[in-house]
Write an enzyme that holds these catalytic residues in place. Sequence first.
Site, PDB file in Angstrom:
ATOM      1  N   ASP A 110      41.727  36.047  47.265  1.00  0.00           N
ATOM      2  CA  ASP A 110      42.955  36.271  48.017  1.00  0.00           C
ATOM      3  C   ASP A 110      43.138  34.716  48.717  1.00  0.00           C
ATOM      4  O   ASP A 110      42.564  34.585  49.545  1.00  0.00           O
ATOM      5  CB  ASP A 110      43.177  37.406  48.662  1.00  0.00           C
ATOM      6  CG  ASP A 110      44.617  37.580  49.463  1.00  0.00           C
ATOM      7  OD1 ASP A 110      44.883  36.707  50.097  1.00  0.00           O
ATOM      8  OD2 ASP A 110      45.256  38.460  48.853  1.00  0.00           O
ATOM      9  N   CYS A 171      38.966  30.242  36.523  1.00  0.00           N
ATOM     10  CA  CYS A 171      37.747  30.468  37.551  1.00  0.00           C
ATOM     11  C   CYS A 171      36.738  31.558  37.327  1.00  0.00           C
ATOM     12  O   CYS A 171      37.476  32.800  37.666  1.00  0.00           O
ATOM     13  CB  CYS A 171      38.413  30.596  38.861  1.00  0.00           C
ATOM     14  SG  CYS A 171      37.128  30.449  40.295  1.00  0.00           S
ATOM     15  N   GLY A 177      39.905  42.997  39.511  1.00  0.00           N
ATOM     16  CA  GLY A 177      40.821  43.881  40.120  1.00  0.00           C
ATOM     17  C   GLY A 177      42.007  43.074  40.750  1.00  0.00           C
ATOM     18  O   GLY A 177      43.201  43.544  40.230  1.00  0.00           O
ATOM     19  N   GLY A 178      42.065  42.007  41.592  1.00  0.00           N
ATOM     20  CA  GLY A 178      43.227  41.660  42.082  1.00  0.00           C
ATOM     21  C   GLY A 178      43.956  40.696  40.983  1.00  0.00           C
ATOM     22  O   GLY A 178      44.975  40.488  41.068  1.00  0.00           O
ATOM     23  N   ILE A 236      42.722  50.085  42.792  1.00  0.00           N
ATOM     24  CA  ILE A 236      42.444  50.110  41.319  1.00  0.00           C
ATOM     25  C   ILE A 236      40.914  50.160  41.346  1.00  0.00           C
ATOM     26  O   ILE A 236      40.199  49.303  41.678  1.00  0.00           O
ATOM     27  CB  ILE A 236      42.979  48.623  40.644  1.00  0.00           C
ATOM     28  CG1 ILE A 236      44.559  48.384  40.677  1.00  0.00           C
ATOM     29  CG2 ILE A 236      42.163  48.279  39.441  1.00  0.00           C
ATOM     30  CD1 ILE A 236      44.955  49.282  39.714  1.00  0.00           C
ATOM     31  N   TYR A 466      54.519  31.982  42.541  1.00  0.00           N
ATOM     32  CA  TYR A 466      53.272  33.040  41.764  1.00  0.00           C
ATOM     33  C   TYR A 466      52.796  33.871  42.733  1.00  0.00           C
ATOM     34  O   TYR A 466      51.868  33.355  43.594  1.00  0.00           O
ATOM     35  CB  TYR A 466      52.500  31.982  40.844  1.00  0.00           C
ATOM     36  CG  TYR A 466      51.400  32.868  40.167  1.00  0.00           C
ATOM     37  CD1 TYR A 466      51.520  34.204  39.505  1.00  0.00           C
ATOM     38  CD2 TYR A 466      50.155  32.095  39.659  1.00  0.00           C
ATOM     39  CE1 TYR A 466      50.542  34.666  38.972  1.00  0.00           C
ATOM     40  CE2 TYR A 466      49.031  32.731  39.004  1.00  0.00           C
ATOM     41  CZ  TYR A 466      49.271  33.946  38.739  1.00  0.00           C
ATOM     42  OH  TYR A 466      48.315  34.574  37.975  1.00  0.00           O
ATOM     43  N   ASN A 468      49.747  35.380  42.848  1.00  0.00           N
ATOM     44  CA  ASN A 468      48.407  35.196  42.862  1.00  0.00           C
ATOM     45  C   ASN A 468      47.938  33.967  43.544  1.00  0.00           C
ATOM     46  O   ASN A 468      46.755  33.931  44.018  1.00  0.00           O
ATOM     47  CB  ASN A 468      47.702  35.125  41.295  1.00  0.00           C
ATOM     48  CG  ASN A 468      47.004  36.542  40.982  1.00  0.00           C
ATOM     49  OD1 ASN A 468      47.624  37.489  41.623  1.00  0.00           O
ATOM     50  ND2 ASN A 468      46.948  36.508  39.507  1.00  0.00           N
ATOM     51  N   TYR A 469      48.938  33.027  43.857  1.00  0.00           N
ATOM     52  CA  TYR A 469      48.936  32.155  44.483  1.00  0.00           C
ATOM     53  C   TYR A 469      49.827  32.284  46.106  1.00  0.00           C
ATOM     54  O   TYR A 469      50.601  31.861  46.540  1.00  0.00           O
ATOM     55  CB  TYR A 469      49.483  30.672  44.060  1.00  0.00           C
ATOM     56  CG  TYR A 469      48.923  30.211  42.651  1.00  0.00           C
ATOM     57  CD1 TYR A 469      47.680  30.571  42.341  1.00  0.00           C
ATOM     58  CD2 TYR A 469      49.598  29.435  41.597  1.00  0.00           C
ATOM     59  CE1 TYR A 469      47.031  30.240  41.196  1.00  0.00           C
ATOM     60  CE2 TYR A 469      49.050  28.994  40.624  1.00  0.00           C
ATOM     61  CZ  TYR A 469      47.958  29.099  40.375  1.00  0.00           C
ATOM     62  OH  TYR A 469      47.259  28.963  39.192  1.00  0.00           O
TER      63      TYR A 469
END
Length: 529
Positions: A110, A171, A177-178, A236, A466, A468-469
């Site tokens: 994260d 990566c 999960g995330g 999750i 985004y 996830n960023y």
Amino acid sequence: MEMGYLAVFLILLLSISCAASTLIVEKKFKECMLTQLDGNSESIEKIILTPSSSLYPQVLDSLEQNPRWLNSSRKPLLILTPFNESEIQAAIQCSKELGLQLRVRSGGHDYEGLSYLSKAPFVMVELINIRSIEINLADETAWVQAGASLGELYYQISKASKAHGFPAGTCPSIGVGGHISGGGQGTLLRKHGLAADHVVDAYLIDANGKIHDRKSMGEDVFWAIRGGSATSFGVILAWKIRLVRVPPIVTGFNIHSTLEEGATNLIHRWQYIAPELHEDLVIRIIAQNSGDKSKTFRATFNSLFLGGIDKLIPLMNESFPELGLQAKDCTEMSWIQSVLFIAGYDKEGPPELLLNRTTTFKSSFKAKSDFAQEPIPKSGLEGAWKMLLEEETLATLILEPYGGRMNEIPESEIPFPHRKGNLYNIQYLVNWEENSNEESKRHLHWAKMVYRYMTPYVSKCPRAAYFNYKDLDLGKNKHENTSYSKASVWGKKYFKGNFRRLAQIKTKFDPQNFFRNEQSIPLLNSHPS
């Protein structure tokens, strides 16, 4: 002088009081877990780590991928390392009873550390032991537990089949999960879309501790967790994913160019070409400074083609002759070797390298993101390079081309809305070694400056980002029940028109807002407390 002694005494008294209350909470949490798990004290001692435990710093720091927060005071009250879902169910119930928050970490990537940091007292659920992967080639699917890494997933797929792959990130140490819960983009997105586009079922634990699959959670929640912040809805446990077919031979290349060699002209031309190329071909750009005072710039055209050199060269000669690609610049390999290649490993290295969950070189970093919907003029690019060269530590712009399959999937298919109309995604990244407040402020300021500079050249209304960023500069929830309108400041940047539907689903599925963080989906009818 007496006032000074009094102040010291009061501070000491306060710290003793805090320590005592912390110990009481630890004790009550363990007692609650014992009750929930039918008195299995041996199991409890094995999976609950307190700050006094010798394993606590080791577990916390091992997957803390951004050292910016190594000295943070916002650490978990307790760390839970469950081996099965019943232990997570118990942790949810006990956290609720004691008024604690719950944060869940699957890989520690994260960008803002929200999986392992919080100002409020919290329990961190570390999913390192929930990581099994079951491949089913008969129906070309896999069940992947949330604590597995992308590298572990890719490795297991390659062991089961040479004809299958999965379209997710580059990566290997990222947690599944995330990653999937935020979308999940990688080098196969022009051919196959996102990781979240290939989820066909899931196991999710809700705020009452109940385990749901797709059928019992319902299609609304199933829609929301695929790219819409699954941690806002529950924990999750596992994703069921649909594998994709990959050819026996793929081709990779890296072409480097400096400003003196005409990098700006090539990148300017790339903007018109990369999103329109055949969907089997992705050409990313990694533009960065040298990370020191030498003020040098290099752009790398980093590419993966789903086919052999014999097909790639004619395609490049027709579409992007300016790059001057030759057969000697290209390397043929298997799909699993391309995963190593794109991740920066030697493609001839053992695939077991992908099983390493710890990032080799960790440095503090800050990232931000944008979407380009029109080509940036050369003058705009030159200004960006100037800012890269002004930064004395390693600074990078990563440009990921869209188009292909991404243009065919509607914005509302899943919560991730960045589809047709986007030429490419931009990630701004700055890394630094010295982890002092002064250094951090300086580099965080650079990230804000380059982001501000790019304003005229990127998407507008909203200026998209985004998920996830993760970027808390966009805004954050400041109250336990931040209002929908205030959360929209950041939410619409990530999710555009899908944000309201996410809030509606959240309000129905988690009405007490148990699963929350600084950028979790808000309740639609919430009022700041």
